[in-house]
Design a protein around this motif. Structure first.
Motif, PDB file in Angstrom:
ATOM      1  N   LEU A 150       0.819  -1.212   0.000  1.00  0.00           N
ATOM      2  CA  LEU A 150       0.000   0.000   0.000  1.00  0.00           C
ATOM      3  C   LEU A 150       0.854   1.263   0.000  1.00  0.00           C
ATOM      4  O   LEU A 150       0.452   2.288  -0.573  1.00  0.00           O
ATOM      5  N   GLN A 157      -4.811   3.518  -2.759  1.00  0.00           N
ATOM      6  CA  GLN A 157      -4.831   2.867  -1.457  1.00  0.00           C
ATOM      7  C   GLN A 157      -6.263   2.662  -0.974  1.00  0.00           C
ATOM      8  O   GLN A 157      -6.593   1.604  -0.426  1.00  0.00           O
ATOM      9  N   THR A 192      -8.040  -1.040  -0.391  1.00  0.00           N
ATOM     10  CA  THR A 192      -8.623  -1.456   0.884  1.00  0.00           C
ATOM     11  C   THR A 192     -10.104  -1.769   0.775  1.00  0.00           C
ATOM     12  O   THR A 192     -10.685  -2.324   1.715  1.00  0.00           O
ATOM     13  N   SER A 205      -7.393  -7.903  -1.224  1.00  0.00           N
ATOM     14  CA  SER A 205      -6.379  -7.422  -0.289  1.00  0.00           C
ATOM     15  C   SER A 205      -6.556  -8.056   1.091  1.00  0.00           C
ATOM     16  O   SER A 205      -5.565  -8.288   1.797  1.00  0.00           O
ATOM     17  N   TYR A 206      -7.804  -8.344   1.463  1.00  0.00           N
ATOM     18  CA  TYR A 206      -8.058  -8.938   2.775  1.00  0.00           C
ATOM     19  C   TYR A 206      -7.765 -10.441   2.779  1.00  0.00           C
ATOM     20  O   TYR A 206      -7.837 -11.063   3.843  1.00  0.00           O
ATOM     21  N   ALA A 249      -4.394   0.238   6.660  1.00  0.00           N
ATOM     22  CA  ALA A 249      -5.264   0.892   5.691  1.00  0.00           C
ATOM     23  C   ALA A 249      -5.281   2.398   5.940  1.00  0.00           C
ATOM     24  O   ALA A 249      -4.903   2.864   7.023  1.00  0.00           O
TER      25      ALA A 249
END
Length: 305
Positions: free
Chosen positions: A230, A238, A242, A247-248, A271
């Motif tokens: 990031l 960014q 998020t 991304s998770y 984040a």
């Protein structure tokens, strides 16, 4: 003069009265107990899943391509950035180690995104219509079978990629960490598979579905932390990264590769709006699954009706 002869009336003997009593007995005979709906649903699901695996056995190119493509990404991108100064990508010892988590998630995501193609081809070739008019215990067995097939396929591809990453020197998480990696991959595949199956019933043909796959595949990959952290991204990207479910899945797997002493409270991503823990990332993935599965329910009900 001739006399008319009247035929004798049949006497109600026991032989004559036996037939009505037998007929009544047949009509009132209790029916044999039927197989439960749950067992019928399981049997139908297993049969439809077996059909998909038979198709894969006859045409294994899907499985092979799903393994070769991420391996090429891993080798080529890893070689492209192998001379990057150490520490530029956080705690990773090399770019290949940093890239490994992104390739794992990209492999699972790509396989799940193609989940709707077999259903779409069944629609166009008329096989799905035969299933819909068949006396199935539940037509949702069609969707469940496709989900089981794609999930199994994605896990097989992911296992090969994890082995390749370990062979290239990126290492492996501990045994419990591998279990969490499997859970993360399963959660991501479940949600994306649900959306892909929903698109297979909503779109008019396979051309439109393939177009959606091409349009969403690479943008979601680049708008995630798969290829860069990031801190490398502008602020607006960014924010987009998020909001991306990939991304998770990437950041927890990357953290598990780099840290053996982890916990659900461990911070895996910073984040723009705050810190994300490992447990928080898992909750985001499960929430994504819930939203995806609930959103396709009305569409499936209307289609099956």
């Amino acid at each position: 003069m001739s006399r008319s002869v009247t035929p004798p009336k049949p006497s109600l003997t026991s032989e004559n009265t036996a037939l009505p009593s037998q007929a009544v007995g047949l009509a009132t005979k209790p029916a044999l107990p039927q197989t439960s709906t749950l067992s019928d649903f399981i049997q139908e699901t297993l049969a439809l899943t077996r059909r998909l695996f038979i198709q894969l056995q006859r045409r294994p190119s899907t499985l092979i391509a799903g393994i070769i493509q991420p391996l090429m990404w891993l080798v080529l991108f890893g070689a492209l950035f192998q001379n990057v100064p150490q520490g530029l990508f956080g705690d990773s010892q090399s770019y290949g180690q940093f890239l490994g988590a992104g390739i794992i998630v990209f492999t699972a995501f790509g396989g799940a995104l193609n989940a709707g193609l077999p259903v779409m081809f069944d629609r166009e070739f008329g096989f799905l219509n035969r299933l819909l008019v068949a006396p199935l215990a539940s037509r949702f067995s069609i969707v469940v079978a496709s989900a089981i097939f794609i999930t199994t396929l994605s896990l097989i591809q992911t296992a090969v990629i994890v082995s390749a990453i370990a062979f290239l020197g990126a290492g492996l998480p501990n045994l419990l960490g591998l279990g969490v990696v499997t859970l993360i991959v399963f959660a991501l595949v479940l949600g994306v598979t649900g959306l892909s199956l929903g698109l297979a019933f909503a779109l008019p043909g396979h051309v439109e579905l393939i177009a959606v796959i091409f349009v969403t595949n690479l943008p979601l990959l680049f708008a995630s932390t798969a290829l860069a952290p990031l801190s490398f991204m502008p602020h607006w990207l960014q924010v987009v990264a998020t909001l991306n479910p990939l991304s998770y899945a990437i950041e927890p797997i990357r953290y598990l590769y780099l840290h053996n002493d982890w916990a659900l409270s461990s911070i895996v991503m910073q984040a723009p709006w705050g810190s994300v823990s490992l447990g928080g990332a898992l909750l985001v993935l499960f929430a994504f699954d819930l939203v995806a599965l609930l959103s396709i329910q009305p569409l499936l009900r209307r289609t099956f009706a």
